[in-house]
Design an enzyme around this catalytic site. Structure first.
Site, PDB file in Angstrom:
ATOM      1  N   GLY A 119      57.065   9.685  -1.434  1.00 10.10           N
ATOM      2  CA  GLY A 119      57.568   8.171  -0.739  1.00 10.10           C
ATOM      3  C   GLY A 119      56.882   8.345   0.567  1.00 10.10           C
ATOM      4  N   GLU A 120      57.401   8.350   1.664  1.00  6.94           N
ATOM      5  CA  GLU A 120      56.941   8.082   2.924  1.00  6.94           C
ATOM      6  C   GLU A 120      57.625   9.111   3.711  1.00  6.94           C
ATOM      7  OE1 GLU A 120      54.269   6.253   3.544  1.00  6.94           O
ATOM      8  OE2 GLU A 120      54.130   7.254   5.473  1.00  6.94           O
ATOM      9  N   SER A 121      56.834  10.211   3.973  1.00  4.06           N
ATOM     10  CA  SER A 121      57.537  11.399   4.936  1.00  4.06           C
ATOM     11  C   SER A 121      58.130  10.837   6.090  1.00  4.06           C
ATOM     12  CB  SER A 121      56.609  12.391   4.929  1.00  4.06           C
ATOM     13  OG  SER A 121      55.361  11.842   5.612  1.00  4.06           O
ATOM     14  N   CYS A 149      54.434  15.617  -2.917  1.00  3.40           N
ATOM     15  CA  CYS A 149      53.582  14.753  -1.917  1.00  3.40           C
ATOM     16  C   CYS A 149      54.261  14.707  -0.753  1.00  3.40           C
ATOM     17  CB  CYS A 149      53.304  13.430  -2.677  1.00  3.40           C
ATOM     18  SG  CYS A 149      51.946  12.771  -1.922  1.00  3.40           S
ATOM     19  N   ARG A 170      48.583  15.086   6.298  1.00  2.23           N
ATOM     20  CA  ARG A 170      49.070  13.787   5.764  1.00  2.23           C
ATOM     21  C   ARG A 170      47.680  13.085   5.499  1.00  2.23           C
ATOM     22  NH1 ARG A 170      52.400  10.071   8.636  1.00  2.23           N
ATOM     23  NH2 ARG A 170      52.919   9.248   6.768  1.00  2.23           N
ATOM     24  N   ILE A 223      48.357  10.573  -4.920  1.00  2.45           N
ATOM     25  CA  ILE A 223      48.732   9.000  -4.264  1.00  2.45           C
ATOM     26  C   ILE A 223      48.689   9.211  -2.646  1.00  2.45           C
ATOM     27  CG2 ILE A 223      49.865   6.998  -4.094  1.00  2.45           C
ATOM     28  CD1 ILE A 223      51.047   7.548  -7.084  1.00  2.45           C
ATOM     29  N   ARG A 224      47.801   8.782  -2.033  1.00  2.00           N
ATOM     30  CA  ARG A 224      47.729   8.917  -0.436  1.00  2.00           C
ATOM     31  C   ARG A 224      48.210  10.352  -0.076  1.00  2.00           C
ATOM     32  NH1 ARG A 224      50.103   6.098   2.718  1.00  2.00           N
ATOM     33  NH2 ARG A 224      51.799   5.462   1.614  1.00  2.00           N
ATOM     34  N   HIS A 254      51.494  14.433  -7.972  1.00  2.00           N
ATOM     35  CA  HIS A 254      52.752  13.848  -8.715  1.00  2.00           C
ATOM     36  C   HIS A 254      52.842  14.369 -10.059  1.00  2.00           C
ATOM     37  CE1 HIS A 254      54.066  11.117  -5.567  1.00  2.00           C
ATOM     38  NE2 HIS A 254      52.916  11.053  -5.187  1.00  2.00           N
ATOM     39  N   GLU A 303      55.135  14.373 -11.975  1.00  2.00           N
ATOM     40  CA  GLU A 303      56.352  13.315 -12.567  1.00  2.00           C
ATOM     41  C   GLU A 303      55.680  12.128 -13.037  1.00  2.00           C
ATOM     42  OE1 GLU A 303      56.121  13.947  -9.607  1.00  2.00           O
ATOM     43  OE2 GLU A 303      56.393  12.043  -8.208  1.00  2.00           O
TER      44      GLU A 303
HETATM   45  N1  GLN Z   1      51.379   9.246   2.408  1.00  2.00           N
HETATM   46  C1  GLN Z   1      52.824   9.646   2.200  1.00  2.00           C
HETATM   47  C2  GLN Z   1      53.205  10.305   3.317  1.00  2.00           C
HETATM   48  O1  GLN Z   1      52.527  10.841   4.031  1.00  2.00           O
HETATM   49  C3  GLN Z   1      52.944  10.577   0.901  1.00  2.00           C
HETATM   50  C4  GLN Z   1      52.569   9.707  -0.256  1.00  2.00           C
HETATM   51  C5  GLN Z   1      53.287  10.085  -1.573  1.00  2.00           C
HETATM   52  O2  GLN Z   1      54.396  10.666  -1.416  1.00  2.00           O
HETATM   53  N2  GLN Z   1      52.743   9.738  -2.638  1.00  2.00           N
HETATM   54  O3  GLN Z   1      54.233  10.731   3.459  1.00  2.00           O
END
Ligand code: GLN
Length: 189
Positions: free
Chosen positions: A47-49, A79, A106, A133-134, A169, A171
């Protein structure tokens, strides 16, 4: 066995599906009262940390996770979950839980490689599909941390006692082996 999945935001449903298909009972954690009893394990999803870090404090969940981890709860972060587990997240907006003696970087792959899939080796499991993913990677790991996986010399999977983390990921693939690895970690405590 009961595993809680942090469901504040991000990709938590896929973890629940994987665990359920491995026969594990799951529950979603959205507020402090969902953690009234210690589970065998906890998953912190992608998600977004920075957002998740803020929510952990606003909802007073951070202290509870640390208390339970101290009492033997296993934790698996993917992630953004990996970033949150680190002692040093490399970003002042994201306060790490400090359960992994590591430094995260990150969004470490730059724009061009923001998202990609590859096949990589993961500890005793062997080759598995990996979706990034990112994603972050681990730029520094203390020697009490076991490196389980590297891609292009970057650390993307680690374990420290009862804490497991992947930059990718599992999952989001059809491969259940990393979740099974986490379940075995809980069983063989
Ligand atoms: N870029 C997100 C972060 O820095 C992590 C991306 C992800 O969990 N797929 O939190």
């Amino acid at each position: 066995m009961r595993i809680g999945v942090l469901a504040l935001q991000g990709a938590f449903e896929e973890h629940i599906k994987m665990l359920n298909s491995l026969g594990v009972e799951t529950f979603e954690i959205r507020q402090l009262k969902d953690l009234s009893e210690i589970p065998d394990g906890l998953i912190i999803p992608g998600g977004e940390s920075t957002v998740m870090s803020k929510l952990l404090d606003e909802l007073n969940i951070r202290e509870k996770i640390l208390e339970y981890a101290d009492n033997g709860m296993a934790v698996f972060g993917t992630c953004a979950g990996l970033i949150l587990l680190c002692k040093n997240t490399g970003d002042p907006r994201c306060k790490g839980l400090g359960l992994l003696d590591c430094t995260a970087k990150r969004n470490a792959y730059g724009r061009q490689l923001g998202s990609f899939e590859t096949i990589g080796k993961f500890d005793s499991i062997g080759e598995i599909p990996m979706v990034f993913i990112r994603a972050p990677y681990i730029s520094e790991a203390n020697k009490n941390v076991t490196v389980l996986s590297t891609i292009d010399d970057k650390i993307v999977g680690v374990r420290q006692n009862r804490i497991l983390a992947t930059a990718f990921h599992p999952e989001l693939t059809a491969d259940l082996s990393v979740h099974k690895y986490f379940i075995d970690m809980i069983k063989n405590r």
